[in-house]
Design a protein around this motif. Structure first.
Motif, mmCIF file in Angstrom:
data_model
loop_
_atom_site.group_PDB
_atom_site.id
_atom_site.type_symbol
_atom_site.label_atom_id
_atom_site.label_comp_id
_atom_site.label_asym_id
_atom_site.label_seq_id
_atom_site.Cartn_x
_atom_site.Cartn_y
_atom_site.Cartn_z
ATOM 1 N N ALA A 1 46.145 43.947 28.772
ATOM 2 C CA ALA A 1 46.531 42.694 29.419
ATOM 3 C C ALA A 1 46.670 42.874 30.923
ATOM 4 O O ALA A 1 46.264 42.000 31.711
ATOM 5 C CB ALA A 1 47.838 42.182 28.816
ATOM 6 N N ALA A 2 47.231 43.993 31.356
ATOM 7 C CA ALA A 2 47.404 44.226 32.794
ATOM 8 C C ALA A 2 46.055 44.311 33.491
ATOM 9 O O ALA A 2 45.858 43.747 34.584
ATOM 10 C CB ALA A 2 48.206 45.511 33.021
ATOM 11 N N GLY A 3 45.085 45.009 32.860
ATOM 12 C CA GLY A 3 43.760 45.143 33.453
ATOM 13 C C GLY A 3 43.035 43.807 33.530
ATOM 14 O O GLY A 3 42.406 43.482 34.548
ATOM 15 N N ILE A 4 43.124 43.025 32.462
ATOM 16 C CA ILE A 4 42.477 41.710 32.474
ATOM 17 C C ILE A 4 43.102 40.825 33.545
ATOM 18 O O ILE A 4 42.403 40.144 34.315
ATOM 19 C CB ILE A 4 42.576 41.050 31.080
ATOM 20 C CG1 ILE A 4 41.618 41.749 30.111
ATOM 21 C CG2 ILE A 4 42.264 39.563 31.152
ATOM 22 C CD1 ILE A 4 41.646 41.191 28.709
ATOM 23 N N GLY A 5 44.432 40.835 33.611
ATOM 24 C CA GLY A 5 45.115 40.027 34.616
ATOM 25 C C GLY A 5 44.709 40.412 36.027
ATOM 26 O O GLY A 5 44.456 39.550 36.882
ATOM 27 N N SER A 6 44.640 41.711 36.285
ATOM 28 C CA SER A 6 44.291 42.186 37.624
ATOM 29 C C SER A 6 42.878 41.779 38.007
ATOM 30 O O SER A 6 42.631 41.290 39.121
ATOM 31 C CB SER A 6 44.440 43.704 37.686
ATOM 32 O OG SER A 6 43.966 44.212 38.913
ATOM 33 N N GLU A 7 41.904 41.963 37.090
ATOM 34 C CA GLU A 7 40.508 41.652 37.408
ATOM 35 C C GLU A 7 40.303 40.151 37.608
ATOM 36 O O GLU A 7 39.582 39.727 38.521
ATOM 37 C CB GLU A 7 39.588 42.171 36.303
ATOM 38 C CG GLU A 7 39.501 43.690 36.216
ATOM 39 C CD GLU A 7 38.808 44.310 37.428
ATOM 40 O OE1 GLU A 7 38.184 43.574 38.225
ATOM 41 O OE2 GLU A 7 38.879 45.537 37.572
ATOM 42 N N ILE A 8 40.933 39.337 36.764
ATOM 43 C CA ILE A 8 40.773 37.892 36.919
ATOM 44 C C ILE A 8 41.412 37.417 38.215
ATOM 45 O O ILE A 8 40.837 36.588 38.948
ATOM 46 C CB ILE A 8 41.353 37.156 35.693
ATOM 47 C CG1 ILE A 8 40.487 37.436 34.459
ATOM 48 C CG2 ILE A 8 41.449 35.654 35.952
ATOM 49 C CD1 ILE A 8 41.012 36.833 33.177
ATOM 50 N N ALA A 9 42.592 37.950 38.535
ATOM 51 C CA ALA A 9 43.265 37.559 39.786
ATOM 52 C C ALA A 9 42.399 37.919 40.993
ATOM 53 O O ALA A 9 42.293 37.139 41.954
ATOM 54 C CB ALA A 9 44.629 38.234 39.865
#
Length: 761
Positions: free
Chosen positions: A331-339
């Motif tokens: 979840a942290a990786g997905i959040g970072s890339e989308i942001a």
């Protein structure tokens, strides 16, 4: 060769809600648009007693759990279409691992192209078997990713030239900015993240929801739109519990104003509008082995920046900067890339342009053209295969009424004043290997079979010779029959195998019932009862089966022998116990492997069940025989006996070679016994088809039997026939011929199938 004019796609169809239905419908429309003069239709799989308001493009339905629907569909396809295209996915066909579809494919005479939407890297035994049989039936196999091609070649041993990689089709939609679509859908001024498709736990929506708080820290205007109804199978089993759990997760994280669930199954125009308005598309799927994603293809094809977990399809499509990959459940990786994408307009725009440019070869117009080319190649290959198999006139069409005459010339040449010799060099008897009780017991069975009305009996002197061999084989000191004898009439052992003992009892039982000579019938009864007790110690399933077949004859001749009746029940229960111990949905058999004379095991249970009025024996015999026939029937519909190279392999698909006549004979007898049991005429058709194996309807299109002399070659190697015509082979052919000729007489004078008695082998 003229192009195909009538094409049928087998799969799901809209309005059924699933990805295969969408794909099949889109492909049918694309092919129809590409070639307006083509007749295209869908053969739709209908699930779980559901009913759908199918469009006119659906020509036929198959209820997934109804075997007769598959059989009828095959007949319709053969009569009305030039080619069939199967859309295969586990879960849409009935039976274990979707095996019911094989009932259709095994009957197809038109070319088949199969699209495999999933290729498993760790299949169960039954999944692998079903996949391999589908591939065998197909002229070409289409997959949508290079990973699938790699697995088919390395794991399933499919030749590279049989596999075509054709990308998932996409609509040809213009490259547009998202603003106008946002305004139409009510999302103006928002940074939109989108996921669409049928909701199920494997989609990883929870991971994306967990990523929303970190995204909102950098883009407070972000909104995550989850478009799609809950998967119908999930609704059927659990209701909307999964969707409700997602809503609860959103509330717990306090992001209710930033996650929107749209519980809709939308048409294509609406779907494209939603994709158009998103700034980032996300597929947080949890299963690496996902080979195809239509939602990924559509979003990529509209030029959308995609953030995805690295399942196989995404790993290939999004390589080289065409998208972003993040670890499963991160979840942290997905959040970072989308942001980062939402706050970096140039990077996002560059990714959009690369995706759109790369996807132009994936449009449905291009995809349809690729499929049409594959169809042409498959039809050409199908024609060449038929030519290679032999022109139709070269193999006689066979019905019981046109079965060959009974010619005994070669059989008689294999006999001398001792009995039937074991082997031959070509058609010349080979004295070097002497004799065996196995073959002379078979010869005694043949003598009994030729006592049937309509056949010319062999001489009494020759029958007496076979009986004398059996008598001489009896060793009262061991209570067993010897088997092998040298040409000098010296026994080479004190006791033969359990199987040879059981086969000899079988011949004695038939002799007790059918021999033309009353004194010889009395002799057979006496020796049978002397040799029977030792069988209770046997463990070989074939020895038990052969003895049960002998008991069928003996108990008919001596119905008041209570001891024999008791032993019959003991042996039948032992076979039933073996079946119960080993049987699984994908392996309905008595042993962990297949060997020789396989069909005699179910035949023995059916015969015993009929004689003792024990329905569980009959049911078990029919069930195991149906399973065996599925293993022994090729995708082209001809008989392929279990090859000797695979004898003893545990729970493996049978090897193709070497093929032996004894298997065909056993199968014919078992199928006709099954017909006597359930009055299903299909068994007669199968038996007649199996007999055609002797005449050239086999993998090599080589006739093994010579109807003029009655000889039969010893089998099929992968590249040629075995030119030797030994004792076992000639008797096997003649016993099979006697069965088919008797069937012809029953057909001419119809009566209950019970009137047809099993002859044996």
């Amino acid at each position: 060769m003229t192009p195909p004019r009538r094409i049928a796609l087998i799969g799901n169809s809209l309005p059924r809600r699933c990805g295969i239905a969408t794909f099949t419908t889109d492909l049918q429309r694309a092919i129809s648009d590409a070639r307006p003069l083509l007749q295209t239709c869908v053969v739709a799989m209908t699930d779980h007693n559901q009913a759908y308001d199918y469009p006119a493009s659906v020509a036929l339905q198959i209820r997934d759990d109804n075997l007769q629907d598959y059989v009828r569909a095959a007949a319709s396809l053969n009569a009305r279409f030039d080619i069939a295209c199967l859309q295969h996915e586990f879960g849409i066909f009935g039976g274990a691992a979707g095996g019911h579809i094989l009932e259709l494919l095994s009957r197809l005479t038109i070319p088949l192209v199969t699209t495999l939407h999933t290729v498993l890297d760790e299949p169960t035994a039954i999944q692998r078997t079903v996949t391999e049989r589908i591939v065998d039936a197909s002229g070409k196999v289409v997959v949508m990713a290079d990973k699938a091609r790699e697995l088919l070649h390395s794991l399933y041993r499919v030749p590279h030239e049989k596999i075509e990689v054709i990308a998932h089709g996409i609509p040809d939609f213009p490259f547009v900015a998202p603003d106008m679509a946002k305004a139409r859908l009510g999302f103006s001024g928002r940074s939109v993240i989108l996921t669409f498709g049928l909701l199920s736990p494997s989609k990883g929506i929870e991971v994306m929801i967990d990523a929303m708080p970190s995204i909102l820290q950098q883009r407070p205007d972000a909104v995550y739109v989850v478009l799609g109804a809950t998967h119908p199978n999930l609704v059927r089993d659990q209701g909307e519990a999964y969707r409700e759990s997602l809503s609860a997760r959103v509330r717990d994280l306090g992001v209710e104003d930033h996650v929107v669930f749209l519980d809709q199954f939308v048409d294509q125009a609406t779907l494209l509008e939603f994709i158009s308005m998103c700034d980032v598309y996300v597929t947080p799927y949890l299963n690496e082995a996902q080979m195809t994603s239509g939602t990924l293809a559509y979003s990529f094809g509209l030029g959308k920046p995609v953030v995805s977990t690295p399942y196989w399809h995404a790993r290939e499509l999004l390589a080289d900067g065409r998208g972003v990959l993040v670890g499963f459940g991160d979840a942290a990786g997905i959040g970072s890339e989308i942001a980062q994408l939402l706050t970096d307009e140039p990077r996002r725009q560059g990714m959009r342009e690369r995706a759109y440019a790369a996807s132009r070869s994936m449009t449905w117009e291009r995809t349809a053209a690729r499929y049409l080319s594959v169809f042409e190649h498959a039809r050409q290959g199908h024609r060449l295969k038929l030519i290679a198999r032999v022109e139709p006139d070269a193999i006689p069409s066979l019905s019981p009424a046109t079965a060959p005459d009974m010619r005994l010339g070669h059989f008689l040449s294999m006999c001398d004043d001792t009995g039937l010799l074991q082997h031959a060099v070509h058609a010349v008897p080979d004295r070097a290997h002497g004799y065996c009780v196995d073959d002379n017991a078979r010869a005694l069975l043949l003598a009994c079979a030729l006592n049937e009305p309509g056949e010319r009996p062999i001489s009494d002197a020759l029958t007496a010779r076979f009986a004398a061999f059996v008598q001489h084989a009896w060793n009262p000191d061991t209570g067993r029959f010897r088997n092998f004898m040298g040409f000098n009439r010296t026994w080479l052992e004190n006791s033969g195998s359990e199987d040879s003992h059981g086969r000899t009892l079988w011949a004695l039982g038939e002799c007790a019932r059918k021999d033309a000579s009353l004194p010889r019938r009395r002799w057979a009864r006496m020796l049978f009862i002397q040799a029977l007790p030792v069988v209770e110690e046997f463990r070989s399933p074939r020895a038990l089966a052969f003895t049960l077949l002998g008991l069928d004859g003996y108990c008919a001749a001596v119905p008041d022998d209570g001891r024999a009746q008791d032993i019959r029940c003991v042996l039948a229960e032992r076979l039933m116990s073996g079946l119960a111990t080993v049987e699984k949905p994908d392996w309905q058999w008595f042993e962990e492997g297949l060997a020789y004379d396989n069909a005699r095991l179910p035949q023995a249970l059916i015969v015993t069940g009929l004689a003792t009025q024990t329905s569980v024996y009959v049911d078990a015999g029919l069930r195991s025989l149906r399973w065996l026939m599925a293993q022994q029937t090729t995708s082209l519909g001809h008989f392929r006996p279990v090859g000797t190279a695979g004898f003893g392999e545990l729970r493996k698909r049978p090897r193709a070679f070497d093929q032996q006549p004894v298997e065909a004979t056993a199968t014919i007898a078992a199928c006709l016994t099954a017909w006597r049991a359930d009055d299903d005429a299909e068994w007669k058709t199968i038996a007649t088809g199996v007999f055609s194996w002797f005449l050239g309807s086999n993998d090599l299109s080589i006739a093994l039997a010579d109807p003029e002399t009655g000889s039969c070659r010893d089998g099929l190697h992968p590249d040629r026939a075995n030119e030797n015509c030994g004792g076992e082979s000639v008797v096997s052919y003649l016993l099979a011929l006697a069965e088919i000729r008797q069937l012809a007489r029953v057909n001419i004078n119809p009566a209950s199938p019970v009137a047809l008695c099993a002859i044996g082998a």
